[in-house]
Design a protein around this motif. Structure first.
Motif, PDB file in Angstrom:
ATOM      1  N   GLU A   1       1.132  -2.519  -3.520  1.00 56.35           N
ATOM      2  CA  GLU A   1       2.103  -2.821  -2.459  1.00 56.35           C
ATOM      3  C   GLU A   1       2.555  -4.276  -2.545  1.00 56.35           C
ATOM      4  N   GLU A   2       1.597  -5.184  -2.741  1.00 54.82           N
ATOM      5  CA  GLU A   2       1.931  -6.606  -2.840  1.00 54.82           C
ATOM      6  C   GLU A   2       2.815  -6.870  -4.063  1.00 54.82           C
TER       7      GLU A   2
ATOM      8  N   ALA B   1       5.018  -5.045  -5.403  1.00 54.98           N
ATOM      9  CA  ALA B   1       6.399  -4.632  -5.147  1.00 54.98           C
ATOM     10  C   ALA B   1       7.187  -5.738  -4.447  1.00 54.98           C
ATOM     11  N   LYS B   2       6.473  -6.621  -3.733  1.00 51.46           N
ATOM     12  CA  LYS B   2       7.121  -7.707  -2.987  1.00 51.46           C
ATOM     13  C   LYS B   2       7.107  -9.038  -3.730  1.00 51.46           C
TER      14      LYS B   2
ATOM     15  N   ASP C   1       8.266 -10.749  -6.754  1.00 47.59           N
ATOM     16  CA  ASP C   1       9.125 -10.806  -7.923  1.00 47.59           C
ATOM     17  C   ASP C   1       8.630 -11.903  -8.866  1.00 47.59           C
TER      18      ASP C   1
ATOM     19  N   ASN D   1       3.456  -0.296  -9.679  1.00 52.28           N
ATOM     20  CA  ASN D   1       3.735  -1.733  -9.768  1.00 52.28           C
ATOM     21  C   ASN D   1       2.586  -2.536 -10.361  1.00 52.28           C
TER      22      ASN D   1
ATOM     23  N   LYS E   1       2.149 -16.944  -5.137  1.00 51.04           N
ATOM     24  CA  LYS E   1       3.440 -17.466  -4.670  1.00 51.04           C
ATOM     25  C   LYS E   1       3.555 -18.962  -4.939  1.00 51.04           C
TER      26      LYS E   1
END
Length: 173
Positions: free
Chosen positions: A74-75, A77-78, A80, A106, A168
């Motif tokens: 899930e992470e 997919a967010k 990029d 993913n 990130k």
């Protein structure tokens, strides 16, 4: 000779020995060779130039490992520009079957079954069980480790938010 770290973590409350060094933030990420679901070799260089979250699980066929892999899927997919790799000693065929059944697309699942190359390089191979201990590593574009968590009790969940934040931050560095 392989480093042995006695009682480094517990598995179901029992101390186990981890093979390999304890990696720390700032270390250069060691190379490894694992197998993709199609049996092709995958190394650290296979994802060179990318930020990577490496999620390590004993087996995708167990409850916590299943949830951990789904959560990082899930992470991913967010995120990029971040590659998410899940490493276990499950056979590549079992990983492929599990991903299909779970709808996980993913995350790249990788098998360390052949020779524990990843497990001994990253200090997560459990000597007594020939499984990998639960851990999460974040490796930046320059192959530097920017986040490490060796989960003290293998049957517990890792921190999910801290590695995502570290990835990130590495993306924006």
């Amino acid at each position: 000779m392989t480093i042995e770290r006695q009682a480094a973590v517990t598995f179901k409350g029992n101390p186990v020995t981890l093979l390999g060094p304890e990696l720390k933030v700032g270390d250069k990420a060691p190379d490894f060779t694992v197998l993709a679901n199609d049996l092709s070799p995958v190394t650290l260089d296979s994802s060179k130039g990318s930020v990577r979250i490496i999620s390590v699980v004993p087996s995708v066929d167990t409850g916590v490992c299943d949830m951990q892999t789904r959560r990082f899927n899930e992470e991913a997919a967010k995120l990029d520009g971040v590659k998410v790799l899940t490493v276990s000693v499950d056979l590549p065929f079992a990983q492929k079957r599990w991903c299909g059944a779970a709808g996980v697309e993913n995350v790249q699942t990788l098998s360390d079954h052949r020779d524990l190359s990843f497990g001994t390089a990253y200090g997560v191979a459990i000597k007594e069980l020939r499984l990998l201990a639960r851990a999460v590593f974040v490796v930046d574009r320059n192959d530097q480790i920017v986040y490490v968590e060796y989960v003290p009790e293998v049957t517990n969940h890792p921190d999910y938010e801290a590695p995502v934040l570290a990835a990130k931050k590495a993306l924006n560095a």
